[in-house]
Design a protein around this motif. Sequence first.
Motif: not given
Length: 730
Positions: A575-580, A703-707, A709-715
């Motif tokens: 789901l994280g990958y899909i939203m990303y 997927g969660l990692n990309n989500f 990073q993209t939506n919270t700015g956390h690396s």
Amino acid sequence: MAELSNLTGLAPDQSGETYSNVSSASNRSLRLAEKEKKKGEADPFGLAVKYLSRVEAGTVVRGNDELERSLVLVETVALSNGLHPDVIAVLLDLALSLNAGTANCTRVLKFLIPATVVPQEAIVRGVSWLCVGKTPMNAQVVFVRWVLTVFDLIDCKDHLRSIYGFIFSFVTEENLCPFICHLLYLLTMREHVHPYRVRKLLDIQAKMGRQPFLTQLLALYKVFRPDLVTVSVPSRVRTGFKNYNAPWKVALSAVQRKNKGAVLVDQSLSLDVKEKPLSRKRKLHHLEIPPLSSVFDSNPKRKVFGLQELRSFKQLLENIDNIELPAQMGSLLGSALSLHYLDCVQDESAFLRLNFWLGHSLQEEFLLCPVDGSSDNTSEACRFLSTILSSQQFLQEGFSSTESFLYKFLSVWDGCLLRPQILDLLSDIPLMPSFYMRKLLFEPLKQLYFTSTVFFKCSVIECLNNMLVKWLTWHSVSVVKGGLDISLNSNSTMAMTLSGFMDSVMELVRFVGLLASEGLRLENCHVLLLNQTLAFYETVCDMFLKFSLPLIIMLPAGVFYPALFATDSVSVDRLGYIMYRYRKNLTLAKRQEKQREQTFHISRNTYKEFNRNLQAMVNSMWNSSWCLPGSDLEIDKDLIALSKVAEPWCRFDLIHHPALFSYAIEFHQKCWPERKDVDLGSIKAGKYWNWYMEFLFNQGFDGLNNFIQTNTGHSSSLSSRDDRQPASQP
């Protein structure tokens, strides 16, 4: 006188010698007769055939016991073991010449069951007897029906094609016309199509109306000579030739089972659609792909090169202009070189003939003769369908006959019989308008889906996902080529505009959304079904970027929230990958829309729906505020109190989420192995939170990692060396 007396004296001696010679000849005749009698007793069938071959015109039929005995004996042998080619020639000549009477003509034709092959010269002689004009019409009809039944057993067809004009002359006979058109369809080659024949067929059509058999033959003529057939012919003509082989069908199947390995007849060239007994057993060995065989005799003077003679791809290229199609088009499915030829040449007549053979075989075996469930029959049907699948995958397109068969078969399918093969064939269905999709595909699939097991539901979702990928892939190829025809079937005249294509894709995606939402509700969010559904939406979310289709459709709430609150980590990661990927596609679409680089417009509802899902996912997993007042997931306080869950708003964050809880426990044990009490709240303190994020994303949750990073700015990668976890820490 002396001379006379001498002559007189010699007379007794000469007469005695003459008597001796006559007696010797008589004895020899008796011995031969006795030998013939013994031979006849040993081979009564041969004696009967010999008698029938000597029957002449004017022979008394009524009360002729010998004729009746011979016919009964030959009929018995024919129905049990089949007849030799020479015997078939004799009996066919006997029947059509009417030497044994009009009544026996039809009788003989009905027990002409070949044991191996049928000599084409016998067929040619039979056509010549029809040209004489004394054969009754009902006998002519039976003869042509018999020829259609044994067509694939005829040893060669070049002489039969040489009398094409004589056969065509019978098309004016109203009773014979359906059968003659069928026979002409099987014999027609490009050189047979002439203007006067097209005019004749059109004249007959004007008198009889648009009969299917006439339309089918005109369609074949138009393939060979489109300049001659100017009238519109439907691109997909329904089966125009029915099966009338009932008098020979059962006996021919029985004989071929006995003579297994000789020549297999293709009884599916014509279909009996009038009778459908309640319990009909499938014919064994009928679904085998026929071997490659030429329609011509091997003649060194011919420049024709048979497909069965090919041994390498190089040989195919060297002889590609002189290759002759085989007698049985079904044999193309069993040969890789033949499929190469079919793909390279793109001969419309070859595809037309192949679809004709394939359509009748599928209808006869699966619609009119359902599989009885035995292991032998099921494995045979499985091999047959697998061969069709491999051929379609090789050609990268489905056969129109397979598509038509599937639409009919879905209405009677139980969802279990040959499930993998049927669903794989369904995934090869080419693009069609949305109206036909709902009627022919979605309605029967919906009934099966909601009444079947969860594993069938998973298979259906996977099938529709494969179908969507093939449609989108073909569209992306068409966009690169700059073409407007985005039909999957290159041999179909159906072309679809971009808006029509988008309508069909939207209809498919919405249909899967309905199936998935209701299926997850019925199956209590089964993990396998949820993952198959998310695999489908992994395709949907990337339609714009990956397949150049200007369309973005969000996943429904009935799929989003079960995935968000799933208990397995794979579903949450997907789901994280899909939203990303949705964010990537929408961002690019918005940028191009502002720069006016695209003509389509993304609906505001799509952006709202995405933002709503994004807010719900970020609030629940990152902000720990998924059920706070004012949010989309606000839950009544009294209902929450009944659950007796402490701090319910943080129960779906990255630490307490049911799918990630085990990873948080493992991290806690590695960081504080000496602690007996587990305090997961300590993970959020200082550098441990960054360590936990890196630990979590190192488990493969890309997927969660990309989500995140993209939506919270956390690396997940820490920039400060002091904050990095020690080497001994996880």
